[in-house]
Design a protein around this motif. Sequence first.
Motif, PDB file in Angstrom:
ATOM      1  N   LYS A 108      25.442  39.243  25.814  1.00 23.30           N
ATOM      2  CA  LYS A 108      24.282  38.495  26.298  1.00 23.30           C
ATOM      3  C   LYS A 108      24.025  38.812  27.764  1.00 23.30           C
ATOM      4  O   LYS A 108      24.928  38.846  28.589  1.00 23.30           O
ATOM      5  N   SER A 138      25.888  40.255  17.578  1.00 16.48           N
ATOM      6  CA  SER A 138      24.622  40.045  18.280  1.00 16.48           C
ATOM      7  C   SER A 138      24.678  40.641  19.677  1.00 16.48           C
ATOM      8  O   SER A 138      25.724  40.643  20.332  1.00 16.48           O
ATOM      9  N   ASN A 190      21.863  40.395  23.001  1.00 22.85           N
ATOM     10  CA  ASN A 190      20.632  39.709  23.389  1.00 22.85           C
ATOM     11  C   ASN A 190      20.369  39.959  24.865  1.00 22.85           C
ATOM     12  O   ASN A 190      21.114  39.509  25.723  1.00 22.85           O
ATOM     13  N   VAL A 233      20.011  34.120  18.030  1.00 25.17           N
ATOM     14  CA  VAL A 233      20.299  34.369  19.443  1.00 25.17           C
ATOM     15  C   VAL A 233      19.496  33.404  20.303  1.00 25.17           C
ATOM     16  O   VAL A 233      18.460  32.880  19.873  1.00 25.17           O
TER      17      VAL A 233
END
Length: 517
Positions: free
Chosen positions: A370, A397, A399, A479
Motif C-alpha cells: 500500500k 493486493s 494499492n 482495497v
Amino acid sequence: MTRPSIIALSARTAALCLPARGALYHLPATAKWRLSSSDGDNQMRQGETSLAVPLLHELQPRTRYRFEAEGFEAVEFDTPSCAGLVDAAEFGLVLDVLPEDFDGARRNAAALREAVAAVPVGGTLRVPAGVWTAFPVKLKSHMTFHLSQGAVLRAPSVRRGWPILPARDASGRMLGSWEGLPADCFAAPLHAVGVKELTIEGQGTLDGSGDRGDWWTWPKETRDGARRPRGLHLVSCSNVQLLGFAIRNAPSWTIHPQGCRQLTAAGLFISAPFDSPNTDGFNPESCRDVTITGVRFSVGDDCIAVKAGKRGPNGEDDHLSETRGVRVSHCLMERGHGGLVIGSEMSGGVHDVSIENCAMVGTDRGLRLKTRRGRGGAITDIAMRSVLMDGVETALSANAHYHCDADGHDAWVQSRQPAPVDVGTPVIDGVTIEDVEIRKLAHVAGTFLGLPEAPIRNIKIRRLKIVSFNYEATAAPPVMADGIRPMRHETIVSEQADVDCDEPALLSTAAISTHFE
C-alpha cells in the motif's frame, strides 16, 4: 535426510529449523528429538515437536551439543560463553506490584536499571519467575536479557512519570517516531538505542499493559506531549536476537525495529486483542538484514508491516532510509488486518523482501502493498512462495491509491487521471507469487491498482491454487481506495498493473474502479 539449520544461538538458547518438505509453521508430522552433550551438560534431554522452528532453552554456556530428530540428520553446535549471570531479584525487585502502583513500578524500574548496569560485557541478566511491574527499562550493548519461564515483565497502567523518547537526538538522528515521521513518543516498556550484540530471550512474557489504563482510547492522538509507546522498540541497533519469549498487549506497535541491522527473531508469540488499535505485530522500519522465523501472530492490526519512513508534508526526507533484505519464514498469522504488509510508510524504499513456508489463517489480507501519491520511494523485489491462506478475505493486493492521512481522500491522491511524475511518485516494480494455496476465499484472489503515471510493473504469478470459497461472505471493496467496487469470489483483477499469470483463466477483465475521474 536433510540437516537442521541453526538459526540463532546464545549462551542458553538455540533456535533451529527442521526443513521438512511441506512444513509451514507446523511440521507435517510431529518429530521426536534428542539432545545430548559430551561436555558440560551431561544430562540427555528428549521430547517431541510439531514446530518447524523449535527452540531449545536452558542450555549451558560454552558447551557442545548434538541434536537428533526423527527424519533429519544430526547436527552439532557450540553455545557461546557467558561472562557472568546476574539475577535481577538481587537488586530489590518487588514481586506482584499492582499495575496502577506508581511508586512500586518506579522502584522496580530503578532496580532493573541497577541490574542492567551490573551486567558485565558479554553477560546475562536473568529475570526470575513472577510478575514484575516496572516503568520502561533501557538495555545496553553486549548483554543478554533473559526472561525465565514464568516471568512476566509488565508495564504499569499509569502514564504519570512515563519517560519520553525525543523525536531526535543531539546529532539529528530520528529516535522517537510516529507513522514514519520523527515525533516524541513515550518510551517502550523495553527498549534500546544504538546498542550492539543484544539478545532478548527466554520462555517468559513481556506485557505492555495496553489493555489497562487508556492507551487504546487515543490511537491517533498526542497526550502529555507524546505519542503512544511500542511494546519493544529497538532504535539504530545491530546484531540483535529475539528468541522464544511472548509479548502481548502493546500500547501501539508490538515490536518496532527502527534503523536496525542484522536482526533475527525466532520462536516468538506476539498477541493483542483483535479490536486493539494499531497493535501491529512486527514492524521493521528502515532496517537491513532482518530474519523473522517461527513466529506466531494474533494481533489487532497487521501481523508484519515492513516500512521505510514517510516523506513529510513539506517534502522533509532527512530521516528516510531504505529497508532491504527481510526474510520471513515458517510463521503463523492467525488473525490481523494483513499477513505480510509493505507500507504505507515506504518513502525510503523497500527492497528484497520474501515470505516463504507460512500459514495465514483468518487475516483480512495476505500479501498487501500500500502506498499513495506524495510518498515517493520504491517497492521492489517482493516474493511470496509456498504460503497457505485459509479464510483470508483478499489474498493478494497492491494499492497505489491508499487513502491514508488527512488528505487521503483528496482528488489529487485518488484521481485515476495521470499526474506529473515527481519525487513524490511511488513505484512498485517486481512482485513474484509462487505456490500459494487459497482456501475459503471471500473477496478476491488478487487485486492490483496502480497509478496511471506509474503503473505497477512485473507482477508474476505461478501455481496459484484456489481450493474453496467462503459462501457466507458478502461483497466488499478489497482495497482502501475511493471508487472501488465491492467484490466477492473473484480471481485476479488489475488496473494500471502489468500482471503475468501462468493460468490465464485467473485473469479477470472486470474493472476495479467504478466511474472515477
